[in-house]
Design a protein around this motif. Structure first.
Motif, PDB file in Angstrom:
ATOM      1  N   ARG A  16      18.628   7.034   8.970  1.00 57.17           N
ATOM      2  CA  ARG A  16      19.357   5.770   9.037  1.00 57.17           C
ATOM      3  C   ARG A  16      20.203   5.561   7.788  1.00 57.17           C
ATOM      4  NH1 ARG A  16      15.477   1.068  11.723  1.00 57.17           N
ATOM      5  NH2 ARG A  16      14.897   2.222  13.616  1.00 57.17           N
ATOM      6  N   ALA A  17      19.696   5.975   6.643  1.00 54.14           N
ATOM      7  CA  ALA A  17      20.439   5.792   5.400  1.00 54.14           C
ATOM      8  C   ALA A  17      21.707   6.638   5.372  1.00 54.14           C
ATOM      9  CB  ALA A  17      19.551   6.134   4.214  1.00 54.14           C
ATOM     10  N   VAL A  18      21.661   7.805   5.999  1.00 52.18           N
ATOM     11  CA  VAL A  18      22.834   8.688   6.028  1.00 52.18           C
ATOM     12  C   VAL A  18      23.863   8.183   7.030  1.00 52.18           C
ATOM     13  CG1 VAL A  18      23.609  11.029   6.562  1.00 52.18           C
ATOM     14  CG2 VAL A  18      21.503  10.676   5.268  1.00 52.18           C
ATOM     15  N   ASN A  19      23.395   7.627   8.142  1.00 53.47           N
ATOM     16  CA  ASN A  19      24.286   7.159   9.206  1.00 53.47           C
ATOM     17  C   ASN A  19      24.961   5.858   8.777  1.00 53.47           C
ATOM     18  OD1 ASN A  19      25.329   5.967  11.642  1.00 53.47           O
ATOM     19  ND2 ASN A  19      23.980   7.338  12.805  1.00 53.47           N
ATOM     20  N   GLN A  20      26.289   5.864   8.735  1.00 56.87           N
ATOM     21  CA  GLN A  20      27.013   4.693   8.244  1.00 56.87           C
ATOM     22  C   GLN A  20      26.852   3.474   9.143  1.00 56.87           C
ATOM     23  OE1 GLN A  20      31.263   5.289   8.245  1.00 56.87           O
ATOM     24  NE2 GLN A  20      31.243   6.510  10.136  1.00 56.87           N
ATOM     25  N   PHE A  21      26.478   3.683  10.406  1.00 55.73           N
ATOM     26  CA  PHE A  21      26.280   2.565  11.320  1.00 55.73           C
ATOM     27  C   PHE A  21      24.862   1.986  11.224  1.00 55.73           C
ATOM     28  CE2 PHE A  21      29.482   5.342  13.332  1.00 55.73           C
ATOM     29  CZ  PHE A  21      30.557   4.459  13.383  1.00 55.73           C
ATOM     30  N   LEU A  22      23.947   2.728  10.650  1.00 56.73           N
ATOM     31  CA  LEU A  22      22.554   2.282  10.593  1.00 56.73           C
ATOM     32  C   LEU A  22      22.069   1.980   9.182  1.00 56.73           C
ATOM     33  CD1 LEU A  22      20.948   4.835  13.108  1.00 56.73           C
ATOM     34  CD2 LEU A  22      21.653   2.482  13.568  1.00 56.73           C
ATOM     35  N   ARG A  23      22.817   2.386   8.176  1.00 59.84           N
ATOM     36  CA  ARG A  23      22.325   2.260   6.809  1.00 59.84           C
ATOM     37  C   ARG A  23      22.200   0.806   6.355  1.00 59.84           C
ATOM     38  NH1 ARG A  23      26.328   5.317   2.973  1.00 59.84           N
ATOM     39  NH2 ARG A  23      24.562   4.889   1.597  1.00 59.84           N
ATOM     40  N   HIS A  24      22.836  -0.113   7.085  1.00 58.52           N
ATOM     41  CA  HIS A  24      22.721  -1.528   6.737  1.00 58.52           C
ATOM     42  C   HIS A  24      21.634  -2.217   7.560  1.00 58.52           C
ATOM     43  CE1 HIS A  24      26.312  -0.985   4.394  1.00 58.52           C
ATOM     44  NE2 HIS A  24      26.993  -0.591   5.476  1.00 58.52           N
ATOM     45  N   LYS A  25      20.882  -1.422   8.323  1.00 58.83           N
ATOM     46  CA  LYS A  25      19.785  -1.969   9.112  1.00 58.83           C
ATOM     47  C   LYS A  25      18.474  -1.776   8.345  1.00 58.83           C
ATOM     48  CE  LYS A  25      22.810  -2.655  12.394  1.00 58.83           C
ATOM     49  NZ  LYS A  25      23.269  -4.024  12.774  1.00 58.83           N
ATOM     50  N   ASN A  50       9.910  11.057  11.530  1.00 60.47           N
ATOM     51  CA  ASN A  50      10.710  12.278  11.718  1.00 60.47           C
ATOM     52  C   ASN A  50      12.081  12.015  11.120  1.00 60.47           C
ATOM     53  OD1 ASN A  50      11.253  10.367  13.734  1.00 60.47           O
ATOM     54  ND2 ASN A  50      12.062  11.907  15.140  1.00 60.47           N
ATOM     55  N   GLN A  51      12.334  12.558   9.947  1.00 60.26           N
ATOM     56  CA  GLN A  51      13.509  12.186   9.175  1.00 60.26           C
ATOM     57  C   GLN A  51      14.819  12.718   9.764  1.00 60.26           C
ATOM     58  OE1 GLN A  51      13.361   9.926   7.158  1.00 60.26           O
ATOM     59  NE2 GLN A  51      11.388   9.904   6.113  1.00 60.26           N
ATOM     60  N   SER A  52      14.747  13.620  10.704  1.00 59.26           N
ATOM     61  CA  SER A  52      15.983  14.113  11.318  1.00 59.26           C
ATOM     62  C   SER A  52      16.610  13.078  12.238  1.00 59.26           C
ATOM     63  CB  SER A  52      15.701  15.393  12.107  1.00 59.26           C
ATOM     64  OG  SER A  52      14.798  15.137  13.175  1.00 59.26           O
ATOM     65  N   GLU A  53      15.776  12.172  12.817  1.00 65.34           N
ATOM     66  CA  GLU A  53      16.297  11.178  13.748  1.00 65.34           C
ATOM     67  C   GLU A  53      15.752   9.779  13.488  1.00 65.34           C
ATOM     68  OE1 GLU A  53      15.152  12.711  17.520  1.00 65.34           O
ATOM     69  OE2 GLU A  53      16.875  14.052  17.695  1.00 65.34           O
ATOM     70  N   ASP A  61       0.809  -1.221   0.000  1.00 66.45           N
ATOM     71  CA  ASP A  61       0.000   0.000   0.000  1.00 66.45           C
ATOM     72  C   ASP A  61       0.841   1.269   0.000  1.00 66.45           C
ATOM     73  OD1 ASP A  61      -2.600  -1.226   0.058  1.00 66.45           O
ATOM     74  OD2 ASP A  61      -2.156  -1.830   2.106  1.00 66.45           O
ATOM     75  N   CYS A  62       1.942   1.285   0.752  1.00 64.51           N
ATOM     76  CA  CYS A  62       2.787   2.481   0.813  1.00 64.51           C
ATOM     77  C   CYS A  62       4.166   2.089   1.320  1.00 64.51           C
ATOM     78  CB  CYS A  62       2.167   3.552   1.722  1.00 64.51           C
ATOM     79  SG  CYS A  62       1.907   3.011   3.426  1.00 64.51           S
ATOM     80  N   LEU A  63       5.130   2.970   1.138  1.00 67.76           N
ATOM     81  CA  LEU A  63       6.482   2.715   1.605  1.00 67.76           C
ATOM     82  C   LEU A  63       7.236   4.026   1.754  1.00 67.76           C
ATOM     83  CD1 LEU A  63       8.584   1.195  -1.341  1.00 67.76           C
ATOM     84  CD2 LEU A  63       6.406   2.297  -1.642  1.00 67.76           C
ATOM     85  N   ILE A  64       8.201   4.040   2.701  1.00 69.48           N
ATOM     86  CA  ILE A  64       9.044   5.213   2.930  1.00 69.48           C
ATOM     87  C   ILE A  64      10.459   4.746   3.262  1.00 69.48           C
ATOM     88  CG2 ILE A  64       7.164   6.679   3.776  1.00 69.48           C
ATOM     89  CD1 ILE A  64       8.325   6.175   6.627  1.00 69.48           C
ATOM     90  N   PHE A  65      11.438   5.602   2.982  1.00 71.97           N
ATOM     91  CA  PHE A  65      12.808   5.388   3.423  1.00 71.97           C
ATOM     92  C   PHE A  65      13.031   6.155   4.722  1.00 71.97           C
ATOM     93  CE2 PHE A  65      13.869   4.105  -0.982  1.00 71.97           C
ATOM     94  CZ  PHE A  65      14.642   2.980  -0.696  1.00 71.97           C
ATOM     95  N   LEU A  66      13.751   5.559   5.644  1.00 73.01           N
ATOM     96  CA  LEU A  66      14.185   6.249   6.857  1.00 73.01           C
ATOM     97  C   LEU A  66      15.498   6.942   6.524  1.00 73.01           C
ATOM     98  CD1 LEU A  66      13.350   3.470   9.484  1.00 73.01           C
ATOM     99  CD2 LEU A  66      11.921   5.385   8.716  1.00 73.01           C
ATOM    100  N   GLN A  67      15.398   8.209   6.168  1.00 73.30           N
ATOM    101  CA  GLN A  67      16.536   8.928   5.589  1.00 73.30           C
ATOM    102  C   GLN A  67      17.693   9.090   6.573  1.00 73.30           C
ATOM    103  OE1 GLN A  67      16.463   9.405   2.459  1.00 73.30           O
ATOM    104  NE2 GLN A  67      14.282   9.362   1.928  1.00 73.30           N
ATOM    105  N   VAL A  80      -0.206  10.872   5.760  1.00 75.78           N
ATOM    106  CA  VAL A  80       0.259  11.435   7.025  1.00 75.78           C
ATOM    107  C   VAL A  80       1.684  11.914   6.812  1.00 75.78           C
ATOM    108  CG1 VAL A  80      -1.221   9.993   8.479  1.00 75.78           C
ATOM    109  CG2 VAL A  80       1.067   9.197   7.893  1.00 75.78           C
ATOM    110  N   GLU A  81       2.061  12.950   7.525  1.00 75.57           N
ATOM    111  CA  GLU A  81       3.411  13.498   7.393  1.00 75.57           C
ATOM    112  C   GLU A  81       3.821  14.134   8.709  1.00 75.57           C
ATOM    113  OE1 GLU A  81       6.013  16.231   4.249  1.00 75.57           O
ATOM    114  OE2 GLU A  81       3.916  15.710   3.841  1.00 75.57           O
ATOM    115  N   VAL A  82       5.031  13.811   9.150  1.00 74.55           N
ATOM    116  CA  VAL A  82       5.583  14.387  10.374  1.00 74.55           C
ATOM    117  C   VAL A  82       6.284  15.697  10.015  1.00 74.55           C
ATOM    118  CG1 VAL A  82       7.160  14.055  12.310  1.00 74.55           C
ATOM    119  CG2 VAL A  82       5.861  12.114  11.406  1.00 74.55           C
TER     120      VAL A  82
END
Length: 701
Positions: free
Chosen positions: A473-482, A524-527, A465-471, A577-579
């Motif tokens: 986490r993608a920027v953080n080199q320790f989280l982008r593989h999660k 909340n894409q900042s965190e 139905d829908c999908l989003i990227f957690l931006q 919906v949008e934060v």
């Protein structure tokens, strides 16, 4: 009656509804610009004296004009010549002031008001080219005229020098106009079978309805007659609803009307809940523009509205953005000064958000546009229900019409329709939602490299139905593989990793009831510590995902993350919906198919609905709707509350009692602010338009 000296061109019959036995009037205009006045002295007993009728006349009583002296006891006759230089095309009688109102296509005597006694001065309105029609409302003291120059004009009762407002938009001669006083709106109908609805107060077009009569043919002038509109408005007999009839040749269109406002605000109204003229309209998309501090909403009636985020006031209104086609999706360009909209007929347009100007019309190659993505190089990617991906180059284009590029580099056509699209700039990838899987593409190669699929316990593959990227986490080199990608399938919210051998990083069932779906996701894409989900019952949930989706999980049912808050934001399904992160505060934007878009604080306090009469100030919580006793108290689900176990995956038959809350207690359902059922713009229900074919004239139906 027979024997008039010239052709009759307009007619009006008036009688006193409360006292029908009192004298009535028959006013007839002719091609010489004169007016015939016939007053029937006792209409309930008969209009003329009884005359012996021969069998050859088949029951018809023929009365000749020069024989009216034989009927002096029942009717009086008077002729007023030279009212106009051209044929009279409309006559109205105003009983309160005993004024006869006529119009013609004469530039010198376009509209003339004169008293029956002819003792008072005439009022004459002059319009270049004359007028084809007019209407008058005594309570509003308003005159509305239509002309062959395609213009509708509004005039004050005693001001003949210039119009109050000039309403532009028709592309053919205006054949008829009608004032609908209960809602202070105007109908205008043109020769190209286009009906427009105007707001008297703000002088704006609220709705355009193109009536597709079966008799209409391309490149041919349609036959409408002199009086295509028939408005039946209050007062009416009991159980008789007001309605509008539109006639074209031997067809009639019936449009049911609303009698009055039944709630809502006159100042702006909830513009999308009932459309711009009261038609039940579904919101189809909404987005936040952080650069201009605006919220943009699109609806199924092809209307785009731009709202001031800080007050809830409407800033810009675009009617018929894609004609009569439903809006399906929208996005912003990199400057956030341009809006790109897609529709169900495959058309895509680019708009200037500052003035509403249509900058580009893109070549349609999709049957329905379901996703739009603006890339940093001023390239637009569009997907839809045509199993293909279309790209447009807008970097150097200055033309209104923009052609699509030859093709997406990949020669692989999709096997199913694409339902949604999202972008992760940090990883230079995009993800597409299809009927049964998520496909991840590399932008550099324009080739798919990953297929993510979640099956139910019964082996079914539900649609995404829908999908989003957690931006973050993608920027953080320790989280982008999660778990950096979140999708929703059959109510399950799934976390996916784009790299590595294992891609399943957790999933849980978000709705509180079984067999529901999550149609909207945001974070909340900042965190990326929060995830907001909206389901098909209008419930909005705020989840703590700070530590969720960081480990591979292969279980069939995953434990849900902490539910921070939950409330019913709308009465219909949440489509968007949008934060919003603003000045150290977090707000949530929601849009629903109940026709309303609202703003909330993170803990569930209602700021307000866009378009409501009372404006808010985001820096002053006292202006929020929740703090002004305009809604009931909100039910919050705190992080320390025990949670109800997740239902079984789809297909297992797991059921949840409606009375069960996440904490296992009976929960008082908070309905949120219920949108008004009818607003200022309430007019007619498009579903009630029906065409009648008859073998007689309009007035015998």
């Amino acid at each position: 009656m027979l024997g008039f000296p010239c052709v009759l061109t307009a007619i009006c019959y008036w009688y006193d509804i409360q006292y029908p036995f009192k004298p009535s009037l028959l006013l007839v205009g002719d091609e010489m610009g004169g007016v015939h006045v016939l007053q029937f002295l006792n209409p309930t007993r008969g209009l003329f004296k009884n005359v012996t009728i021969s069998k050859k006349e088949h029951g018809l009583q023929r009365i000749y004009l020069h024989h009216l002296r034989d009927h002096e006891g029942t009717v009086s006759y008077r002729y007023i010549p030279g009212v106009h230089q051209d044929p009279v095309n409309r006559i109205i009688f105003e009983s309160g002031t005993k004024v006869i109102m006529t119009s013609s296509e004469s530039s010198l005597t376009s509209v003339v008001f004169f008293n029956m006694s002819e003792k008072l001065n005439q009022y004459i309105w002059k319009v270049r080219g004359g007028v084809t029609c007019f209407d008058y409302n005594a309570r509003l003291q308003l005159i509305v005229t239509g002309s062959s120059d395609c213009v509708v004009r509004m005039w004050a009762r005693y001001v003949t020098t210039r119009p109050v407002a000039t309403l532009l938009g028709h592309h053919a001669t205006v054949l008829d106009v009608a004032i609908y006083q209960p809602l202070e709106q105007i109908f205008s109908y043109s020769r190209d079978a286009e009906l427009r609805v105007w707001d008297i107060t703000i002088h704006e077009c609220l709705k355009i309805v193109r009536l597709h009569f079966p008799c209409l043919q391309a490149a041919q002038i349609s036959e409408h007659g002199n009086f295509p509109l028939l408005l039946l408005s209050p007062p009416l007999p009991d159980e008789t609803r007001p309605h509008l009839l539109v006639g074209c040749k031997d067809y009639l269109a019936l449009l049911s009307l609303s009698e009055k406002q039944r709630g809502g605000s006159r100042a702006g109204g909830l513009a999308h809940q009932l459309g711009e003229c009261g038609v039940k309209v579904v919101l189809s998309c909404a987005l936040h523009n952080p650069s201009l501090q605006q919220v943009v909403t699109g609806s199924t009636d092809s209307t785009v509205c731009v709202w001031d985020l800080n007050t809830g006031k409407k800033k810009l209104h675009i009617s018929n953005a894609h004609g009569e086609e439903e809006l399906s999706c929208m996005t912003l360009d990199s400057s956030q000064r341009r809006l790109i909209t897609g529709a169900h007929n495959g058309t895509i347009k680019v708009w200037n958000l500052l003035n509403g100007l249509n900058l580009h019309k893109l070549q349609p190659l999709l049957s329905t546009v379901t996703g739009l993505l603006w890339l940093h190089s001023d390239h637009l990617v569009a997907v839809g229900l045509s199993h293909c991906i279309v790209e447009y180059d807008l970097a150097t284009s200055k033309d209104l019409h923009v052609k699509a590029k030859s093709s997406w580099k990949s020669s692989i056509r999709q096997q199913s329709d694409i339902m949604a699209l999202c972008h992760c700039p940090a990883m230079d990838i995009i993800a597409m939602a299809t009927q049964g899987e998520v496909i991840v593409w590399k932008l550099e190669t324009q080739m798919p490299f990953l297929h993510l699929c979640k099956e139910t316990s019964s082996g079914e593959v539900p649609a995404v139905d829908c999908l989003i990227f957690l931006q973050h986490r993608a920027v953080n080199q320790f989280l982008r593989h999660k778990g950096v990608l979140v999708s929703s399938q059959a109510g399950f919210t799934c976390f996916w990793s784009i790299t590595g051998e294992k891609h399943t990083y957790g999933h849980f069932y978000a709705p509180e009831q079984s067999d529901e779906r999550v149609l909207a996701l945001s974070s909340n894409q900042s965190e990326n510590t929060l995830l907001v989900s909206g389901d098909t019952l209008g419930w909005l949930q705020v989840w703590d995902i700070a530590h969720f989706g960081l480990h591979v999980q292969d279980q069939v049912v995953s434990e849900r993350p902490t539910l921070l808050h939950r409330w019913r934001a709308h009465s219909g399904a949440l489509l968007s919906v949008e934060v919003l992160e603003m000045a150290e505060r977090v707000f949530i934007l929601s849009a629903s198919d109940d026709g309303s878009a609202g703003l909330w604080t993170l803990d569930g306090d209602h700021v307000g609905l866009f378009g409501q009469e009372a404006l808010w100030n985001l820096t002053d919580p006292c202006t929020f709707q929740a703090d002004s006793d305009m809604q009931g108290s909100l039910t919050e689900e705190r992080s320390d509350m025990p949670r109800r176990p997740s239902p079984e995956p789809c297909g297992t038959g797991g059921q949840t009692s409606q009375g069960d809350s996440p904490c296992g207690k009976i929960e008082q359902e908070h309905q949120g602010p219920q949108p008004a059922m009818v607003t200022q713009h309430s007019l007619f229900n498009l579903h009630s338009i029906v065409a009648y074919k008859c073998n007689t004239c309009l007035f015998t139906v």
